[in-house]
Motif scaffolding. Structure first.
Motif, PDB file in Angstrom:
ATOM      1  N   GLY A 149      -7.913  23.225  -9.055  1.00 29.00           N
ATOM      2  CA  GLY A 149      -6.956  23.672  -8.393  1.00 29.00           C
ATOM      3  C   GLY A 149      -6.479  22.028  -7.669  1.00 29.00           C
ATOM      4  N   SER A 150      -7.392  21.562  -7.092  1.00 26.34           N
ATOM      5  CA  SER A 150      -7.725  20.667  -5.908  1.00 26.34           C
ATOM      6  C   SER A 150      -8.371  19.365  -6.332  1.00 26.34           C
ATOM      7  CB  SER A 150      -8.694  20.733  -4.560  1.00 26.34           C
ATOM      8  OG  SER A 150      -9.761  21.916  -5.300  1.00 26.34           O
ATOM      9  N   THR A 151      -8.671  19.283  -7.774  1.00 23.16           N
ATOM     10  CA  THR A 151      -9.967  18.183  -8.743  1.00 23.16           C
ATOM     11  C   THR A 151      -9.018  17.855  -9.639  1.00 23.16           C
ATOM     12  OG1 THR A 151     -10.749  20.076  -9.838  1.00 23.16           O
ATOM     13  CG2 THR A 151     -11.728  19.188  -7.750  1.00 23.16           C
ATOM     14  N   THR A 152      -9.059  16.608  -9.790  1.00 24.92           N
ATOM     15  CA  THR A 152      -8.497  15.817 -10.967  1.00 24.92           C
ATOM     16  C   THR A 152      -9.448  15.313 -11.538  1.00 24.92           C
ATOM     17  OG1 THR A 152      -6.070  15.792  -9.802  1.00 24.92           O
ATOM     18  CG2 THR A 152      -6.877  14.393 -11.803  1.00 24.92           C
ATOM     19  N   TRP A 153      -9.482  15.427 -13.341  1.00 25.64           N
ATOM     20  CA  TRP A 153     -10.463  14.555 -13.316  1.00 25.64           C
ATOM     21  C   TRP A 153     -10.149  13.457 -14.857  1.00 25.64           C
ATOM     22  CZ3 TRP A 153     -14.614  15.263 -11.010  1.00 25.64           C
ATOM     23  CH2 TRP A 153     -14.823  16.682 -10.034  1.00 25.64           C
ATOM     24  N   VAL A 154     -10.218  12.247 -14.798  1.00 27.05           N
ATOM     25  CA  VAL A 154      -9.468  11.458 -15.485  1.00 27.05           C
ATOM     26  C   VAL A 154     -10.616  10.579 -15.996  1.00 27.05           C
ATOM     27  CG1 VAL A 154      -8.297   9.095 -15.194  1.00 27.05           C
ATOM     28  CG2 VAL A 154      -7.476  10.497 -13.671  1.00 27.05           C
ATOM     29  N   ALA A 155     -10.280   9.971 -17.587  1.00 24.09           N
ATOM     30  CA  ALA A 155     -11.584   9.571 -18.288  1.00 24.09           C
ATOM     31  C   ALA A 155     -10.058   8.076 -18.240  1.00 24.09           C
ATOM     32  CB  ALA A 155     -10.978  10.544 -19.787  1.00 24.09           C
ATOM     33  N   GLY A 156     -11.482   6.653 -17.845  1.00 20.89           N
ATOM     34  CA  GLY A 156     -10.934   5.927 -17.401  1.00 20.89           C
ATOM     35  C   GLY A 156     -11.772   4.686 -16.831  1.00 20.89           C
ATOM     36  N   ASP A 157     -12.164   3.618 -17.122  1.00 23.04           N
ATOM     37  CA  ASP A 157     -12.748   2.477 -16.256  1.00 23.04           C
ATOM     38  C   ASP A 157     -12.233   2.933 -14.345  1.00 23.04           C
ATOM     39  OD1 ASP A 157     -14.439   0.153 -16.022  1.00 23.04           O
ATOM     40  OD2 ASP A 157     -12.290  -0.360 -15.259  1.00 23.04           O
ATOM     41  N   ALA A 158     -12.878   3.170 -13.653  1.00 23.98           N
ATOM     42  CA  ALA A 158     -12.693   2.569 -12.881  1.00 23.98           C
ATOM     43  C   ALA A 158     -12.114   2.056 -11.726  1.00 23.98           C
ATOM     44  CB  ALA A 158     -14.575   3.729 -11.381  1.00 23.98           C
ATOM     45  N   THR A 159     -12.667   0.422 -11.961  1.00 27.12           N
ATOM     46  CA  THR A 159     -11.992  -0.495 -11.617  1.00 27.12           C
ATOM     47  C   THR A 159     -10.158  -0.173 -12.488  1.00 27.12           C
ATOM     48  OG1 THR A 159     -14.341  -1.489 -11.622  1.00 27.12           O
ATOM     49  CG2 THR A 159     -12.210  -3.405 -11.602  1.00 27.12           C
ATOM     50  N   SER A 160     -10.013  -0.324 -13.222  1.00 30.24           N
ATOM     51  CA  SER A 160      -8.740  -0.737 -13.958  1.00 30.24           C
ATOM     52  C   SER A 160      -8.104   0.470 -13.288  1.00 30.24           C
ATOM     53  CB  SER A 160      -9.004  -0.445 -15.100  1.00 30.24           C
ATOM     54  OG  SER A 160     -10.046  -1.836 -16.261  1.00 30.24           O
ATOM     55  N   TRP A 161      -8.483   1.394 -12.979  1.00 30.60           N
ATOM     56  CA  TRP A 161      -7.814   2.903 -12.576  1.00 30.60           C
ATOM     57  C   TRP A 161      -7.320   2.109 -11.097  1.00 30.60           C
ATOM     58  CZ3 TRP A 161      -7.990   6.449  -8.910  1.00 30.60           C
ATOM     59  CH2 TRP A 161      -8.030   7.562  -9.023  1.00 30.60           C
ATOM     60  N   ALA A 162      -7.650   1.688 -10.110  1.00 30.34           N
ATOM     61  CA  ALA A 162      -8.202   2.546  -8.896  1.00 30.34           C
ATOM     62  C   ALA A 162      -7.458   0.374  -8.684  1.00 30.34           C
ATOM     63  CB  ALA A 162      -9.684   1.365  -8.669  1.00 30.34           C
ATOM     64  N   LEU A 163      -7.461  -0.422  -9.364  1.00 33.12           N
ATOM     65  CA  LEU A 163      -6.501  -1.741  -9.248  1.00 33.12           C
ATOM     66  C   LEU A 163      -4.985  -1.410  -9.560  1.00 33.12           C
ATOM     67  CD1 LEU A 163      -9.139  -3.119  -8.801  1.00 33.12           C
ATOM     68  CD2 LEU A 163      -8.601  -4.764  -9.975  1.00 33.12           C
ATOM     69  N   ALA A 164      -4.899  -0.173 -10.325  1.00 35.84           N
ATOM     70  CA  ALA A 164      -3.494   0.288 -10.768  1.00 35.84           C
ATOM     71  C   ALA A 164      -3.073   0.984  -9.857  1.00 35.84           C
ATOM     72  CB  ALA A 164      -3.525   0.583 -12.396  1.00 35.84           C
ATOM     73  N   ARG A 165      -3.757   1.825  -9.083  1.00 39.63           N
ATOM     74  CA  ARG A 165      -2.678   2.282  -8.545  1.00 39.63           C
ATOM     75  C   ARG A 165      -1.903   2.345  -6.684  1.00 39.63           C
ATOM     76  NH1 ARG A 165      -4.316   8.353  -9.036  1.00 39.63           N
ATOM     77  NH2 ARG A 165      -3.451   8.365  -7.286  1.00 39.63           N
ATOM     78  N   THR A 166      -1.474   2.300  -6.113  1.00 41.09           N
ATOM     79  CA  THR A 166      -0.418   2.176  -5.475  1.00 41.09           C
ATOM     80  C   THR A 166      -0.907   2.316  -3.522  1.00 41.09           C
ATOM     81  OG1 THR A 166       1.283   3.537  -5.711  1.00 41.09           O
ATOM     82  CG2 THR A 166       1.340   1.748  -6.816  1.00 41.09           C
ATOM     83  N   ASP A 167      -1.670   3.675  -4.095  1.00 43.19           N
ATOM     84  CA  ASP A 167      -1.696   4.622  -2.788  1.00 43.19           C
ATOM     85  C   ASP A 167      -3.560   4.566  -2.955  1.00 43.19           C
ATOM     86  OD1 ASP A 167      -2.609   5.784  -5.360  1.00 43.19           O
ATOM     87  OD2 ASP A 167      -2.546   7.968  -4.371  1.00 43.19           O
ATOM     88  N   ALA A 168      -4.049   4.621  -1.980  1.00 40.14           N
ATOM     89  CA  ALA A 168      -5.662   4.776  -1.923  1.00 40.14           C
ATOM     90  C   ALA A 168      -5.546   6.142  -0.312  1.00 40.14           C
ATOM     91  CB  ALA A 168      -6.205   4.008  -0.599  1.00 40.14           C
ATOM     92  N   PRO A 169      -6.624   6.857  -0.842  1.00 40.73           N
ATOM     93  CA  PRO A 169      -7.386   8.218   0.025  1.00 40.73           C
ATOM     94  C   PRO A 169      -8.500   7.956   0.878  1.00 40.73           C
ATOM     95  CG  PRO A 169      -8.804   7.499  -1.998  1.00 40.73           C
ATOM     96  CD  PRO A 169      -8.046   6.287  -1.723  1.00 40.73           C
ATOM     97  N   ASP A 170      -8.615   9.164   1.917  1.00 39.46           N
ATOM     98  CA  ASP A 170      -9.288   8.746   2.994  1.00 39.46           C
ATOM     99  C   ASP A 170     -10.294   8.016   2.933  1.00 39.46           C
ATOM    100  OD1 ASP A 170      -6.978   9.833   4.474  1.00 39.46           O
ATOM    101  OD2 ASP A 170      -7.454  12.115   4.122  1.00 39.46           O
ATOM    102  N   LEU A 171     -11.519   8.673   1.254  1.00 45.42           N
ATOM    103  CA  LEU A 171     -12.041   8.566   1.233  1.00 45.42           C
ATOM    104  C   LEU A 171     -12.901   7.911  -0.138  1.00 45.42           C
ATOM    105  CD1 LEU A 171     -15.503   9.920   3.177  1.00 45.42           C
ATOM    106  CD2 LEU A 171     -15.727  10.060   0.490  1.00 45.42           C
ATOM    107  N   VAL A 172     -13.397   7.435  -0.009  1.00 45.24           N
ATOM    108  CA  VAL A 172     -13.752   6.783  -1.724  1.00 45.24           C
ATOM    109  C   VAL A 172     -15.608   6.880  -2.244  1.00 45.24           C
ATOM    110  CG1 VAL A 172     -14.076   5.144  -3.678  1.00 45.24           C
ATOM    111  CG2 VAL A 172     -11.718   4.973  -2.248  1.00 45.24           C
ATOM    112  N   ILE A 173     -15.649   7.772  -2.671  1.00 41.99           N
ATOM    113  CA  ILE A 173     -17.124   8.022  -3.113  1.00 41.99           C
ATOM    114  C   ILE A 173     -17.610   6.419  -4.289  1.00 41.99           C
ATOM    115  CG2 ILE A 173     -19.317   9.218  -3.786  1.00 41.99           C
ATOM    116  CD1 ILE A 173     -17.949  11.805  -3.005  1.00 41.99           C
ATOM    117  N   VAL A 174     -18.674   6.378  -4.314  1.00 40.56           N
ATOM    118  CA  VAL A 174     -18.539   5.142  -5.712  1.00 40.56           C
ATOM    119  C   VAL A 174     -20.556   5.062  -5.475  1.00 40.56           C
ATOM    120  CG1 VAL A 174     -17.222   3.370  -5.754  1.00 40.56           C
ATOM    121  CG2 VAL A 174     -18.710   3.315  -4.613  1.00 40.56           C
TER     122      VAL A 174
END
Length: 377
Positions: free
Chosen positions: A284-309
């Motif tokens: 319920g508190s996790t979401t898992w997305v199949a996609g290219d990490a860079t393209s996915w991040a660049l398409a977002r308009t929000d940002a989280p408190d922390l990113v793990i790469v």
């Protein structure tokens, strides 16, 4: 660690085997510390280093990637000599006990199933590689890398005997028809089972045949624990786990009141992460997305408190580094297996200052390393 193959000059893959382990660890630490201290505009004294995570000196590898050569009656499992002939390394001291015990049975299976080893000089034969992974519980994933489907029927016929002889949880065929130094091809044919359950820090990760997982289970567990400690201190309400694989980081840092999103290009890996999330009660508190990490991040308009790469050796690259620099992300955890690409990426995001770092020795006796860096804006 003593190694007869190394001493006889038959295998020199462990470049620093003759160097005492303490010296190996000190050299790796000095290299990564010097590289990060040399970042433009950064003072090395500002960066806190935790004690390195040591590895066992032998028996630590959970995966054996064996070139198959020789003949049907007398196959070799190991590497190739400079002239393309097989050098048998089934007694390699790096392998876990389960792998060590399984390799003779797998060599016998090659003969029983009449799997003709591929000959590089003659460009003939079928079986190119055996890729075997052992879970902490001793179960195995066995992958046969074949040149074509020619031996597939024989392999299927003989496989029940192998499953009876060894704790094989997953078996598959990978097709790699090209005469190139490429370990495996894109097509995977399932034969037995679906996933190998890798229990790490009380979390079951599910590996499918083409899933990535660190080859040193004990140090991988320490890497995830280090990340959990850092995330607990920071206390973010939202986390993105980019290049999440089967969800190792994201599943470990999931907690009540925290939303975690994992992004990975492999749909199979994402499905595995979802399975684990259900099992440990964080779906319920996790979401898992199949996609290219860079393209996915660049398409977002929000940002989280922390990113793990946790990127491959090439690093996150200029686009994602540029996004991390410009986005309103206060904290980044960067897990890197290549300090050169790490430094290049960090130079592209100067607003994110390295606060703490830790070396984790995934690969004893080599120059390879893993380093986890906490960056704060």
């Amino acid at each position: 660690m003593r190694c007869g193959y190394f001493e006889a000059g038959r295998c020199r893959s462990c470049t620093f085997l003759e160097t005492p382990y303490e010296e190996q660890l000190a050299a790796k630490r000095a290299r990564v510390e010097a590289a990060l201290a040399g970042l433009p505009g950064r003072r090395g004294a500002e960066l806190r280093w935790s004690e390195p995570v040591r590895s066992a000196e032998e028996g630590f590898r959970n995966k054996a990637k064996m070139v198959v050569a020789g003949t049907v009656e007398s196959p070799t499992l190991g590497i190739l000599s400079p002239d393309g002939r097989g050098i048998d390394l089934r007694e390699c001291g790096l392998h876990s006990a389960g792998l060590h015990d399984a390799l003779p049975a797998l060599a016998a299976f090659v003969t029983e199933a009449r799997l003709t080893p591929y000959s590089v000089p003659e460009r003939a034969g079928e079986l190119k590689h055996l890729i075997v992974t052992e879970s902490p519980e001793g179960e195995l994933m066995v992958r046969f890398v074949l040149r074509s489907r020619e031996a597939l029927a024989r392999l299927r016929t003989q496989l029940p005997g192998l499953v009876d002889a060894l704790p094989v949880a997953v078996a598959s065929v990978n097709l790699q028809p090209e005469h190139k130094a490429i370990l495996e091809g894109p097509e995977e044919i399932p034969l037995h089972g679906k996933t190998l359950r890798m229990r790490v820090n009380d979390i079951d990760l599910h590996l499918r045949p083409q899933s990535f997982f660190q080859t040193n289970t004990a140090v991988a567990a320490a890497l995830y624990r280090s990340a959990v400690a850092l995330v607990s201190d920071i206390g973010p309400a939202s986390v993105w786990d980019l290049y999440c694989g089967v969800g190792g980081f994201g599943l470990h840092v999931a907690a009540p009141g925290r939303q975690v999103v994992g992004v990975e290009v492999s749909e199979q890996a994402v499905e595995s992460a979802r399975t684990s999330a259900v099992e440990i009660g964080v779906a319920g508190s996790t979401t898992w997305v199949a996609g290219d990490a860079t393209s996915w991040a660049l398409a977002r308009t929000d940002a989280p408190d922390l990113v793990i790469v946790n990127p491959p050796r090439r690093g996150v690259g200029p686009q994602l580094a540029g996004w991390l620099e410009s986005a309103d992300v206060p904290h980044v955890l960067y897990s890197s297996c290549n300090v050169d690409s790490l430094v290049r990426d960090l130079a592209a995001m100067p607003s994110l200052r390295p606060v703490s770092a830790r070396l984790l020795d995934m690969f004893p006796h080599t120059g390879h390393h893993e380093v986890l860096v906490h960056l704060a804006r």
